[in-house]
Design an enzyme around this catalytic site. Sequence first.
Site, PDB file in Angstrom:
ATOM      1  N   CYS A 110      -2.389   9.910  -1.571  1.00 53.43           N
ATOM      2  CA  CYS A 110      -2.265   8.780  -0.657  1.00 53.43           C
ATOM      3  C   CYS A 110      -0.967   8.888   0.134  1.00 53.43           C
ATOM      4  O   CYS A 110      -0.951   8.722   1.361  1.00 53.43           O
ATOM      5  CB  CYS A 110      -2.305   7.477  -1.444  1.00 53.43           C
ATOM      6  SG  CYS A 110      -2.448   5.993  -0.413  1.00 53.43           S
ATOM      7  N   CYS A 111       0.133   9.185  -0.554  1.00 53.13           N
ATOM      8  CA  CYS A 111       1.420   9.343   0.122  1.00 53.13           C
ATOM      9  C   CYS A 111       1.389  10.518   1.097  1.00 53.13           C
ATOM     10  O   CYS A 111       1.964  10.451   2.189  1.00 53.13           O
ATOM     11  CB  CYS A 111       2.533   9.562  -0.901  1.00 53.13           C
ATOM     12  SG  CYS A 111       3.001   8.084  -1.832  1.00 53.13           S
ATOM     13  N   CYS A 199       1.904  -0.524  -4.323  1.00 53.54           N
ATOM     14  CA  CYS A 199       2.661   0.389  -5.179  1.00 53.54           C
ATOM     15  C   CYS A 199       4.081  -0.081  -5.453  1.00 53.54           C
ATOM     16  O   CYS A 199       4.925   0.694  -5.901  1.00 53.54           O
ATOM     17  CB  CYS A 199       2.695   1.788  -4.556  1.00 53.54           C
ATOM     18  SG  CYS A 199       1.064   2.504  -4.298  1.00 53.54           S
ATOM     19  N   CYS A 221       7.842   9.768  -2.797  1.00 59.33           N
ATOM     20  CA  CYS A 221       6.571   9.848  -2.062  1.00 59.33           C
ATOM     21  C   CYS A 221       6.307  11.258  -1.552  1.00 59.33           C
ATOM     22  O   CYS A 221       5.168  11.622  -1.286  1.00 59.33           O
ATOM     23  CB  CYS A 221       6.561   8.864  -0.903  1.00 59.33           C
ATOM     24  SG  CYS A 221       7.791   9.198   0.370  1.00 59.33           S
TER      25      CYS A 221
END
Length: 236
Positions: A110-111, A199, A221
């Site tokens: 996702c990051c 998050c 990240c």
Amino acid sequence: MSTGAIYAQANAKLDEVRSTLAREIGGADACLTCSFQAEDMLLTKLALDFDPNIPILFLDTGYHFRETYEYRDRMANEWQLNLVNLLPAKTVPEQEAEHGLLYQSAPDQCCKLRKVEPLFKAVAEYRVWLTGLRREQAKSRAALEESAIFTLPGGKQVLKLAPLAAWTTKDVWYACEELSIPLMPLYERGFSSIGCEPCTTLPLDPNDPRSGRWAGRKVECGIHIEAAPSEQEGLR
């Protein structure tokens, strides 16, 4: 330490940062990444004195707190920022339709999609990359250099500057107060490191400001980690 000594020390640190900025971004092809957290706002305020039009890069992941977006818009207007909102290739609904909730199942991916790829693509357009990173923020940043050559995927190299590397949280807050920099209201709710809303929680460890990020599953990240040589080679 007396109040006068604290004041003198803080102003000496501010002068050091100003000297760095004057030397490195005066007429340079520079950008500044800004999460709109305290250290980034301090660095932005100082950088504007040397380049009022410096591009301020914000990673608009689509998952930020409402308060973050509201504060970003307010400060961009008040400070007349040259704000560049970096968007991922896919919107949040598109990503979730294809992959589900990646921030739960695969936070690194996702990051990568919503932060790393958009930022590295944008930073590659500049020679100097300014960041508000500090060593005190996390163990993973303990060896942070104030100035270093950073190799992006694809092999492009930029000068990455972290003028606040040696600063403490107290230094940052003192300087923000001295320079009348209003801070994000989420700090008043107890947050110490603020990222995407799904998050980010209140710190799990009062001695670790980033312990509320990713529920302890990771600490970075990925935007401050250089690509491995093999990865760079494969992307040339």
